[in-house]
Design an enzyme around this catalytic site. Structure first.
Site, short mmCIF file in Angstrom:
data_model
loop_
_atom_site.label_atom_id
_atom_site.label_comp_id
_atom_site.label_asym_id
_atom_site.label_seq_id
_atom_site.Cartn_x
_atom_site.Cartn_y
_atom_site.Cartn_z
N TRP A 1 -30.65 1.70 32.71
CA TRP A 1 -30.85 0.91 33.69
C TRP A 1 -31.46 1.26 34.71
O TRP A 1 -32.38 0.47 35.69
CB TRP A 1 -29.26 0.23 34.15
CG TRP A 1 -29.07 -0.72 35.25
CD1 TRP A 1 -29.15 -2.08 35.24
CD2 TRP A 1 -29.21 -0.40 36.54
NE1 TRP A 1 -29.14 -2.34 36.52
CE2 TRP A 1 -29.22 -1.48 37.56
CE3 TRP A 1 -29.29 0.70 37.38
CZ2 TRP A 1 -29.06 -1.49 38.70
CZ3 TRP A 1 -29.36 0.70 38.74
CH2 TRP A 1 -29.10 -0.22 39.59
N HIS A 2 -31.25 2.31 35.16
CA HIS A 2 -32.07 2.98 36.28
C HIS A 2 -33.57 3.00 36.35
O HIS A 2 -34.40 2.78 37.04
CB HIS A 2 -31.45 4.50 36.94
CG HIS A 2 -30.19 4.36 37.38
ND1 HIS A 2 -29.06 4.26 36.85
CD2 HIS A 2 -30.07 4.59 38.70
CE1 HIS A 2 -28.14 4.31 37.62
NE2 HIS A 2 -28.45 4.55 38.85
N GLY A 3 -33.92 3.21 34.98
CA GLY A 3 -35.45 2.99 34.96
C GLY A 3 -35.90 3.40 33.38
O GLY A 3 -35.38 3.89 32.66
#
Length: 490
Positions: A322-324
């Site tokens: 989700w973060h990257g």
């Protein structure tokens, strides 16, 4: 629009003043227009993506509520989730998957015919997508009635304080507040402004100052080893905390000034004694999102032990993704999943070791060891989060103790006899350390008292003395180069 920009310094008081001057029935219009203006300051065309998902989720919520059968409700929920995830997949993950397909194809001797997309990631896409998804899921679960007022629903997704970097709200917490009439309350407004000021201090004075030295090392990691890599990694741990929690404080404070209460997002995470506790204190709105909408539907801890470990690991792996769209973030998430699972598996042995060493007879020492250990594990994982490439992350993590004593002697010499450390003047380094100590001292005071309320009860002479000192330090030591917040990229 950045919170730490001159534009926001003008935008916020104008919007707030108009908010309290306008009759209640027109305030949602003002906030929605202001939120659109705030978002369009980054890249105007991407407002259309938001508009499309807002329309889809608005009608999905009504259709879910009106559907007579569970099967029909689920159909509309899936329809909404697929639409949201598709937008995320196209803009955030398409090129990542395509890049990996290209690597595998080249390894097999083929050419990947799929072209790359030349598009920019809409700012805050992951945040408002998750917030929109929480709405349709809660309507499906029957915890939230479908919002019939299109403008209010759009405001739920677009409310400017938390639009681009959270907190990721739940409809039960926020939607009803947009219907309620908010009154001007001096104490609440003053408290909100203090929270904003503290958030701005963390961002401009601490995070952006630390960034100067962190960037110096992380952009050229092979030029350093030993103590320099350790210092840069510790600095990054505080940089990302001050950057992101600073944003959250400004978001919460600016909403509070107008009478809206957003959920707390940070609770002194570096004082956590375990990784599990760390995630109960760090980015709380995201960790509880994954708990409510992924971990618990997977079965949570109401399953066999190994399935429980699997659930934990998968949740952290997805959190990393989700973060990257990068293997760095996936490894960062996997490390936290591994920490958690390893912690649960080895708990009996670690408890026996504590009793054997009689550490439980010295609770303060034991707590300190736990806090330092947890911080070290979190810091080690941050390397993969911050490093520009997987190769850099591997180099840094394997050279933290390379030439440790030699680099420490060199560092001590620079500190005592030279002008520059980590590419900056020595004073910058010393200031960075002092501000980290100040941050921790404020955290200590916050753990003992409600600091902002205490300051409010000081005599005016002392209270205004504190405000004046804050302003002087902020103006003199702030790094005013309008650095973006780190989490904007997500």
């Amino acid at each position: 629009m950045l919170f730490n920009s001159l534009e926001f310094l003008l935008f916020f008081p104008v919007v707030t003043l108009l908010f309290f001057l306008l009759p209640h029935r027109f305030r949602w219009v003002l906030l929605l227009v202001a939120s659109c203006f705030f978002y369009m300051f980054f890249k105007p065309i991407y407002i259309l993506i938001l508009l499309i998902t807002i329309i889809i989720d608005y009608y999905a919520g009504i259709l879910i509520q009106n559907s007579p059968t569970k099967k029909k409700k689920k159909f509309y929920l899936i329809w909404s989730l697929v639409a949201n995830i598709s937008v995320l997949a196209i803009f955030k993950y398409f090129n990542f998957f395509n890049d990996n397909i290209t690597s595998v194809s080249e390894w097999l001797g083929y050419e990947n015919p799929i072209p790359y997309l030349t598009i920019l990631l809409p700012i805050g896409l992951s945040f408002h997508t998750f917030q929109a998804m929480s709405y349709t899921i809660e309507v499906y679960r029957g915890h939230q009635p479908a919002e019939r007022h299109f403008g209010i629903y759009a405001l739920y997704v677009m409310f400017y304080p938390q639009l681009v970097a959270g907190p990721i709200e739940r409809p039960q917490n926020v939607l009803h507040q947009f219907h309620e009439k908010q009154y001007f309350d001096y104490d609440r407004v003053a408290d909100g402004l203090k929270l904003m000021a503290w958030g701005l201090f963390k961002k401009v004075v601490i995070a952006d100052r630390l960034a100067l030295m962190v960037n110096q090392v992380y952009n050229n990691p092979t030029n350093y080893d030993g103590i320099y890599l350790i210092i840069a990694t510790v600095f990054f741990a505080f940089q990302i905390f001050c950057d992101f929690s600073g944003y959250s404080d400004i978001a919460l404070g600016s909403a509070q000034v107008m009478g809206f209460k957003l959920m707390e997002n940070f609770r002194r995470p570096y004082s956590a004694k375990t990784i599990k506790e760390f995630w109960g204190r760090w980015h709380i709105s995201l960790s509880t999102w994954f708990r409510d909408y992924l971990y618990l539907p997977l079965g949570g801890n109401r399953v066999s032990k190994w399935r429980w470990y699997y659930n934990i690991f998968i949740v952290f792996l997805v959190s990393g993704f989700w973060h990257g769209a990068s293997w760095n973030f996936i490894i960062w998430g996997a490390l936290h999943g591994f920490y958690q699972v390893f912690g649960f598996i080895t708990a009996p042995q670690r408890n026996n070791l504590v009793k054997f060493l009689r550490l439980d007879n010295f609770p303060r020492l034991y707590n300190a060891i736990q806090v330092v250990t947890t911080f070290s594990l979190v810091g080690l994982a941050w390397i993969f989060f911050r490093a520009n490439t997987l190769t850099d992350a591997w180099y840094i993590s394997t050279h933290l103790f390379q030439n440790f004593w030699g680099s420490t002697r060199e560092f001590a010499h620079q500190l005592l006899f030279e002008n520059k450390i980590l590419g900056q003047y020595k004073q910058e380094f010393i200031l960075a350390v002092l501000f980290i100590l100040l941050l921790e001292y404020v955290h200590y005071l916050q753990s003992q008292h409600k600091l902002r309320l205490q300051i409010a009860h000081f005599r005016p002479f002392y209270r205004w003395g504190i405000y004046s000192a804050y302003l002087l330090v902020f103006l003199y030591f702030g790094v005013f180069n309008s650095n973006s917040f780190i989490y904007f990229q997500f």
